[in-house]
Design a protein around this motif. Structure first.
Motif, PDB file in Angstrom:
ATOM      1  N   GLY A  42      53.814  51.495   7.612  1.00 27.19           N
ATOM      2  CA  GLY A  42      54.909  51.323   7.903  1.00 27.19           C
ATOM      3  C   GLY A  42      55.258  50.354   9.192  1.00 27.19           C
ATOM      4  O   GLY A  42      53.806  49.891   9.091  1.00 27.19           O
ATOM      5  N   CYS A  43      56.223  50.296   9.519  1.00 26.00           N
ATOM      6  CA  CYS A  43      56.942  49.027  10.526  1.00 26.00           C
ATOM      7  C   CYS A  43      57.592  49.510  11.737  1.00 26.00           C
ATOM      8  O   CYS A  43      58.064  50.913  11.828  1.00 26.00           O
ATOM      9  CB  CYS A  43      57.133  47.422   9.864  1.00 26.00           C
ATOM     10  N   GLY A  44      58.076  49.047  12.524  1.00 32.00           N
ATOM     11  CA  GLY A  44      58.655  49.407  13.556  1.00 32.00           C
ATOM     12  C   GLY A  44      59.978  48.061  13.181  1.00 32.00           C
ATOM     13  O   GLY A  44      59.577  47.527  12.742  1.00 32.00           O
ATOM     14  N   PHE A  45      60.977  48.367  12.902  1.00 29.26           N
ATOM     15  CA  PHE A  45      62.070  47.841  12.999  1.00 29.26           C
ATOM     16  C   PHE A  45      63.899  47.317  14.172  1.00 29.26           C
ATOM     17  O   PHE A  45      64.618  48.587  13.999  1.00 29.26           O
ATOM     18  CB  PHE A  45      62.788  47.240  11.692  1.00 29.26           C
ATOM     19  N   TYR A  46      64.192  45.853  14.557  1.00 30.21           N
ATOM     20  CA  TYR A  46      64.869  45.963  15.341  1.00 30.21           C
ATOM     21  C   TYR A  46      66.322  45.385  14.447  1.00 30.21           C
ATOM     22  O   TYR A  46      66.214  44.176  13.896  1.00 30.21           O
ATOM     23  CB  TYR A  46      64.560  45.222  16.596  1.00 30.21           C
ATOM     24  N   ALA A  47      67.408  46.148  13.968  1.00 34.13           N
ATOM     25  CA  ALA A  47      68.645  45.563  13.243  1.00 34.13           C
ATOM     26  C   ALA A  47      69.333  44.212  14.064  1.00 34.13           C
ATOM     27  O   ALA A  47      69.713  44.983  15.300  1.00 34.13           O
ATOM     28  CB  ALA A  47      69.113  46.989  12.977  1.00 34.13           C
ATOM     29  N   ASP A  48      69.594  43.484  13.750  1.00 35.05           N
ATOM     30  CA  ASP A  48      70.146  42.273  13.913  1.00 35.05           C
ATOM     31  C   ASP A  48      72.250  43.316  14.541  1.00 35.05           C
ATOM     32  O   ASP A  48      72.000  44.308  13.889  1.00 35.05           O
ATOM     33  CB  ASP A  48      70.813  41.106  13.154  1.00 35.05           C
ATOM     34  N   GLU A  49      72.433  42.494  15.190  1.00 39.85           N
ATOM     35  CA  GLU A  49      73.901  43.306  15.477  1.00 39.85           C
ATOM     36  C   GLU A  49      74.710  43.864  14.096  1.00 39.85           C
ATOM     37  O   GLU A  49      74.512  43.088  12.771  1.00 39.85           O
ATOM     38  CB  GLU A  49      75.269  42.069  16.037  1.00 39.85           C
ATOM     39  N   GLY A  50      75.156  45.339  14.215  1.00 41.43           N
ATOM     40  CA  GLY A  50      75.859  45.742  13.148  1.00 41.43           C
ATOM     41  C   GLY A  50      75.052  46.400  12.681  1.00 41.43           C
ATOM     42  O   GLY A  50      75.731  47.417  11.746  1.00 41.43           O
ATOM     43  N   GLY A  51      73.471  46.524  13.140  1.00 38.85           N
ATOM     44  CA  GLY A  51      72.602  47.225  11.658  1.00 38.85           C
ATOM     45  C   GLY A  51      72.672  49.088  11.949  1.00 38.85           C
ATOM     46  O   GLY A  51      71.966  48.805  13.239  1.00 38.85           O
ATOM     47  N   VAL A  52      72.858  49.438  10.814  1.00 37.99           N
ATOM     48  CA  VAL A  52      72.584  51.264  11.760  1.00 37.99           C
ATOM     49  C   VAL A  52      72.284  51.708  10.713  1.00 37.99           C
ATOM     50  O   VAL A  52      72.797  52.137   9.159  1.00 37.99           O
ATOM     51  CB  VAL A  52      74.590  52.302  11.959  1.00 37.99           C
ATOM     52  N   LEU A  53      70.902  52.346  11.082  1.00 34.18           N
ATOM     53  CA  LEU A  53      70.280  53.427   9.914  1.00 34.18           C
ATOM     54  C   LEU A  53      69.728  54.669  10.334  1.00 34.18           C
ATOM     55  O   LEU A  53      70.334  54.655  11.819  1.00 34.18           O
ATOM     56  CB  LEU A  53      68.702  52.480   9.719  1.00 34.18           C
ATOM     57  N   GLN A  54      69.922  54.958   9.275  1.00 31.24           N
ATOM     58  CA  GLN A  54      70.262  57.046   9.706  1.00 31.24           C
ATOM     59  C   GLN A  54      68.957  57.088   9.483  1.00 31.24           C
ATOM     60  O   GLN A  54      67.805  57.157   8.021  1.00 31.24           O
ATOM     61  CB  GLN A  54      71.448  57.789   8.738  1.00 31.24           C
ATOM     62  N   LEU A  55      68.404  57.974  10.114  1.00 30.54           N
ATOM     63  CA  LEU A  55      67.007  59.296   9.377  1.00 30.54           C
ATOM     64  C   LEU A  55      67.319  59.771   8.279  1.00 30.54           C
ATOM     65  O   LEU A  55      68.482  60.332   7.616  1.00 30.54           O
ATOM     66  CB  LEU A  55      66.815  60.439  10.532  1.00 30.54           C
ATOM     67  N   GLY A  56      65.762  59.474   8.205  1.00 29.48           N
ATOM     68  CA  GLY A  56      66.077  59.961   5.735  1.00 29.48           C
ATOM     69  C   GLY A  56      66.336  58.609   5.121  1.00 29.48           C
ATOM     70  O   GLY A  56      66.338  58.947   4.464  1.00 29.48           O
ATOM     71  N   ASP A  57      67.227  57.559   5.718  1.00 23.96           N
ATOM     72  CA  ASP A  57      67.449  56.680   4.835  1.00 23.96           C
ATOM     73  C   ASP A  57      66.267  55.887   3.934  1.00 23.96           C
ATOM     74  O   ASP A  57      64.928  55.863   4.657  1.00 23.96           O
ATOM     75  CB  ASP A  57      68.392  55.544   5.904  1.00 23.96           C
ATOM     76  N   ARG A  58      66.751  56.209   2.949  1.00 29.85           N
ATOM     77  CA  ARG A  58      65.464  55.466   1.931  1.00 29.85           C
ATOM     78  C   ARG A  58      65.532  53.984   1.434  1.00 29.85           C
ATOM     79  O   ARG A  58      66.854  53.359   1.150  1.00 29.85           O
ATOM     80  CB  ARG A  58      65.293  55.603   0.544  1.00 29.85           C
ATOM     81  N   VAL A  59      65.307  52.481   2.061  1.00 31.58           N
ATOM     82  CA  VAL A  59      66.007  51.415   2.158  1.00 31.58           C
ATOM     83  C   VAL A  59      64.099  50.865   1.626  1.00 31.58           C
ATOM     84  O   VAL A  59      63.374  51.345   1.219  1.00 31.58           O
ATOM     85  CB  VAL A  59      65.554  50.843   3.561  1.00 31.58           C
ATOM     86  N   THR A  60      64.411  49.570   1.328  1.00 29.29           N
ATOM     87  CA  THR A  60      63.702  48.749   1.403  1.00 29.29           C
ATOM     88  C   THR A  60      62.932  47.250   2.062  1.00 29.29           C
ATOM     89  O   THR A  60      64.159  47.237   2.509  1.00 29.29           O
ATOM     90  CB  THR A  60      64.390  47.304  -0.494  1.00 29.29           C
ATOM     91  N   ALA A  61      62.238  47.771   2.400  1.00 25.36           N
ATOM     92  CA  ALA A  61      61.240  47.333   3.419  1.00 25.36           C
ATOM     93  C   ALA A  61      60.907  45.844   3.087  1.00 25.36           C
ATOM     94  O   ALA A  61      60.504  45.358   2.662  1.00 25.36           O
ATOM     95  CB  ALA A  61      60.277  47.517   4.117  1.00 25.36           C
ATOM     96  N   HIS A  62      61.982  44.447   3.602  1.00 25.26           N
ATOM     97  CA  HIS A  62      62.022  42.958   2.786  1.00 25.26           C
ATOM     98  C   HIS A  62      61.211  42.761   4.814  1.00 25.26           C
ATOM     99  O   HIS A  62      61.096  42.331   5.405  1.00 25.26           O
ATOM    100  CB  HIS A  62      63.224  42.142   3.616  1.00 25.26           C
ATOM    101  N   LEU A  63      59.771  42.121   3.549  1.00 26.02           N
ATOM    102  CA  LEU A  63      58.765  41.599   5.144  1.00 26.02           C
ATOM    103  C   LEU A  63      58.823  39.658   4.471  1.00 26.02           C
ATOM    104  O   LEU A  63      58.734  39.671   4.413  1.00 26.02           O
ATOM    105  CB  LEU A  63      57.225  42.792   5.259  1.00 26.02           C
ATOM    106  N   HIS A  64      59.018  38.944   5.883  1.00 28.14           N
ATOM    107  CA  HIS A  64      58.972  37.511   5.764  1.00 28.14           C
ATOM    108  C   HIS A  64      57.682  36.953   6.446  1.00 28.14           C
ATOM    109  O   HIS A  64      58.412  36.389   7.761  1.00 28.14           O
ATOM    110  CB  HIS A  64      60.256  37.078   5.262  1.00 28.14           C
ATOM    111  N   PRO A  65      56.477  36.832   6.532  1.00 33.76           N
ATOM    112  CA  PRO A  65      55.167  36.975   7.020  1.00 33.76           C
ATOM    113  C   PRO A  65      55.766  34.773   7.132  1.00 33.76           C
ATOM    114  O   PRO A  65      55.832  34.635   5.612  1.00 33.76           O
ATOM    115  CB  PRO A  65      54.150  37.130   6.530  1.00 33.76           C
ATOM    116  N   PRO A  66      55.358  34.928   8.314  1.00 34.04           N
ATOM    117  CA  PRO A  66      55.593  33.352   8.327  1.00 34.04           C
ATOM    118  C   PRO A  66      54.541  32.096   7.150  1.00 34.04           C
ATOM    119  O   PRO A  66      52.936  32.734   6.996  1.00 34.04           O
ATOM    120  CB  PRO A  66      54.986  32.628   9.944  1.00 34.04           C
ATOM    121  N   GLY A  67      54.972  31.623   6.667  1.00 33.26           N
ATOM    122  CA  GLY A  67      54.439  30.608   5.917  1.00 33.26           C
ATOM    123  C   GLY A  67      53.582  31.487   4.656  1.00 33.26           C
ATOM    124  O   GLY A  67      53.311  30.612   3.590  1.00 33.26           O
TER     125      GLY A  67
END
Length: 116
Positions: A42-67
């Motif tokens: 898993g991961c930790g995620f800090y949402a930009d302004e306006g992003g609100v997630l709820q416990l149990g939400d199913r999401v698609t994690a988009h990871l963008h590693p440099p390069g």
């Protein structure tokens, strides 16, 4: 080099998979932000302004590693930090290809190297 990696990854938390602190671009479904730490589970995620997630939400994690090309993982919101600013995200399914990519991200981020 390996002993340095182990010192960085080992920590005081009790998760099954150790998380490595990172600063990566990312998103959880439509909410953009940044990944604050990552592990094979898993991961930790800090949402930009306006992003609100709820416990149990199913999401698609988009990871963008440099390069590297971004990649997606099915995930679920499983908690928040004490301040309520960082979401705890659990990866639900990790294909063998994405498992390799996660390992690569963890090693390169732990050692402070961007993949070339």
């Amino acid at each position: 080099m390996f002993s340095r990696l182990i010192r960085i990854i080992k920590g005081g938390d009790r998760r099954r998979e150790r998380r490595v602190p990172v600063r990566l671009k990312g998103a959880m479904s439509e909410y953009r932000g940044r990944i604050t730490d990552v592990s094979l589970g898993g991961c930790g995620f800090y949402a930009d302004e306006g992003g609100v997630l709820q416990l149990g939400d199913r999401v698609t994690a988009h990871l963008h590693p440099p390069g590297e090309e971004p990649f997606d993982l099915p995930a679920e919101v499983v908690g928040q930090d004490e301040e309520g600013m960082v979401y705890c995200i659990a990866f639900k399914e990790v294909s063998p290809e994405n498992f390799e990519r996660l390992q690569d991200v963890i090693v390169h981020q732990a050692l402070g190297e961007a993949k070339k």
